[in-house]
Each structure stands twice: as C-alpha cells, then as structure tokens.
Design an enzyme around this catalytic site. Sequence first.
Site, mmCIF file in Angstrom:
data_model
loop_
_atom_site.group_PDB
_atom_site.id
_atom_site.type_symbol
_atom_site.label_atom_id
_atom_site.label_comp_id
_atom_site.label_asym_id
_atom_site.label_seq_id
_atom_site.Cartn_x
_atom_site.Cartn_y
_atom_site.Cartn_z
ATOM 1 N N GLY A 15 -9.680 7.502 -2.698
ATOM 2 C CA GLY A 15 -10.349 8.779 -2.565
ATOM 3 C C GLY A 15 -11.267 8.815 -1.365
ATOM 4 O O GLY A 15 -11.216 7.929 -0.500
ATOM 5 N N GLU A 42 -10.847 3.267 6.867
ATOM 6 C CA GLU A 42 -9.929 4.374 7.149
ATOM 7 C C GLU A 42 -10.746 5.594 7.566
ATOM 8 O O GLU A 42 -10.738 5.976 8.731
ATOM 9 C CB GLU A 42 -9.064 4.691 5.921
ATOM 10 N N HIS A 82 -9.898 0.406 -0.518
ATOM 11 C CA HIS A 82 -9.731 1.305 0.620
ATOM 12 C C HIS A 82 -11.009 1.244 1.459
ATOM 13 O O HIS A 82 -12.090 1.588 0.981
ATOM 14 C CB HIS A 82 -9.535 2.737 0.140
ATOM 15 N N HIS A 140 0.856 -1.197 0.000
ATOM 16 C CA HIS A 140 0.000 0.000 0.000
ATOM 17 C C HIS A 140 0.885 1.237 0.000
ATOM 18 O O HIS A 140 1.252 1.772 1.042
ATOM 19 C CB HIS A 140 -0.918 -0.009 1.232
#
Length: 385
Positions: free
Chosen positions: A190, A220, A217, A29
């Site tokens: 994003g 987070e 993603h 990552h």
Amino acid sequence: MTATSAPESTGPSQDLHETIRPLPKVSLHDHLDGGLRPSTMIELAAEVDHELPADTPEALADWFVRASTSGSLEAYLAGFAHTTAVMQTAESLRRVAREYVEDLAADGVVYGEVRWAPEQHQQRGLSLDEAVEAVRAGLDEGVAAVEEQDGIIIVGQLISAMRQNDRGDEIAELAVRHRGAGVVGFDIAGPEDGFSPARFAAAFTELATQMVPTTVHAGEADGVESIRDALVSGRARRLGHGVRIAEDISVVDDPAAAEEESAAEDEQVYQVELGPVARWVRDREVHLEVCPTSNLQTGATAGFGPELADHPVDMLHQLGFNVGINTDNRLVSGVTLTGELALLASTFGYELAELADFQINALEASFLGLDEREALSGMILEAWQ
C-alpha cells in the site's frame, strides 16, 4: 569501483521472447489482485453486478495499461478497486488463484510467491481465515493442473497487511496461523509515503519471535529512510522494489579511471561511492525485488530518468547488489516475467547467463526450504546453460 553506461534499448525481439519463455524462472514479487485474466474479471464482475471500465478482454487489458502509465503510484493503484471488487467470495478467490498458477507456469515460472492482502477481500462476509483457505485451495488446484501436464511449479503465499490500515497485528497473527499450510512469509503493502514500517513494529517483532520471514515494500514511493526503516523496524530479509537504494549511491565522472582502464571511446566510466544504507544492503545481500516496468509506470525511478535505460537496476547489478526481476502486477502493468527479462536483455545487453543469475538470486532469497531450493537451483542452472 566502476560501472559503465548501458546501451540504448532497441526492444526485445520475438525470438528472444521465445528463447526465454520455456526457461525455468523464479517470481517473488507478483500480486494476486494485479494479475487476473481480463476474461475472468468480466465474468466475475457480471456475477456481482460490478461495472468495469471496458466490456471486452482486449479493451479491459488496454484500459489497465493506460491507467498504469500515469507516473504516480496512487494512480497506478486505482485499478485495484476493480480487481478486488470481483475477489470477494471463496469461489472467486479460488478461481483467481488457480488461474494465477496456470499463467505463471505457462510463462516458465517454477517457483512463485504470491502476495495479497486478505483484509481487502472481506466485503461479502469472508473471514480472514476463510479467504486464506480459499486462495490455498486455488493454488493447490493450479499446481495439480500443471503437474497433470507434466509441468512443475511450487507456489507459496505471502500475507500482506495494508500500510494505511491499523490491522498489522491481526494480519501478522493470520500469517502465523497459516504458516506451514501454504503461507511462507509476511509483507506490508500500500501507500509507502507517510506509512512507515515502524507503525508495524510490534507485528514484525511477533513475526520474528515466531520465525516467520518478512519482505517489506520499500524504496518505491519513498526513499532511503523508508528502506532503513524496513531493515530496522521490519527486519526485512528482502525489499519489495528497493530501487531507490540507488539514491544512497554517489556516482561521479572519473576520467582518470577511464584512462587507466583504457575504456572504449563510447564507454563512460564512473567512480561509485555507497552510503551506509546502500552498503548494508549490498554487503549483507538483502535481496531487491525489482519490477522494471512497474517502476517506470509508478514513477519510482523518475529521479534517475524517464526511460528503462535510466533505471538503476543495471548499476545495482554491476555493483554486486542482490537483484531479482519481477512483474509486480501482470494485468495492471501489461507484462510477463519473460517480457521483463527480454526487455532488460535488449536494453542492457544481458546474455542468458546474467538472466540466469537473477533467477538464482531470487531462488536463494526465497522463503522456500533449503532442500527445495537446492533441487530447483540445479534444474534452473542446467536449463539456462
């Protein structure tokens, strides 16, 4: 199941850095547009007349780190307006990709997956395919340069679609077209909150049909439901960050367990219960691409506490989750993979054997072929032991 509290961080020593740096590592990552050399940014910005917030490499690096410590993902992402601005031609993409590989190799990385969003690099007329081909050329040049110095590194591209845009199908098709020609998988990146993986369900279905693996993603900037959606809609084999899976874990003091285990006076013992999403992620070894410093900077782990010692990475590791350690954005966060590993060792008391486990976890979760994984696994274990 029990977990013990971690020792407080005393900061990694230089000796620890020097011990870890030459050891072979795996990076899954790491964003291409988050890891430029400051000196390169200044040169490329001059070529396209883009104004940067600082005019020396040292000052520019300091600016990015200051900007990244605001505590929100949105502010953290603001610096990418500068990095992407100087990555709009085939020549600039090729140079940045080449230097990306050289910098990873200098940090001991032997396998890396570079993620980036081609749709963000079309301001000066590049097609999506031209952008991908330019990055591939730069990566190949970097690998060749490392090999000339008797080094070894393998690097593959992860093609990212931006969550806030509506180009998921188009970017998925791009990844399929370049599979086997440098592209190893697909990602969405994003703003997470408000831009569910479900918006890309058709793209993820097509990728699954074409046998292209995905990492998403999730966990987070948003919580457990975002992770659930990444697993269901995104068919994710890995979670980018994923640290907020810890919100699906209940931790309570358990004095009885402490007494039974004759815990030391300075050791806190907890009883842990996993919710359904956390249990799924752990039991099926869905890999967590954890980026410790970035998580603190963006506020991803703010709900657990403000310090690295509060980061749930150690609890997740102790509970048997499949954890790997990453940088996210080396320039923006001001980190290296060596530095992140040294910081964790200092904070949580990890020995080299545990740091090696993170490398093997990442390698086995990578989108590299089985034969290559097995060859690298033997090399990594031998070096770390």
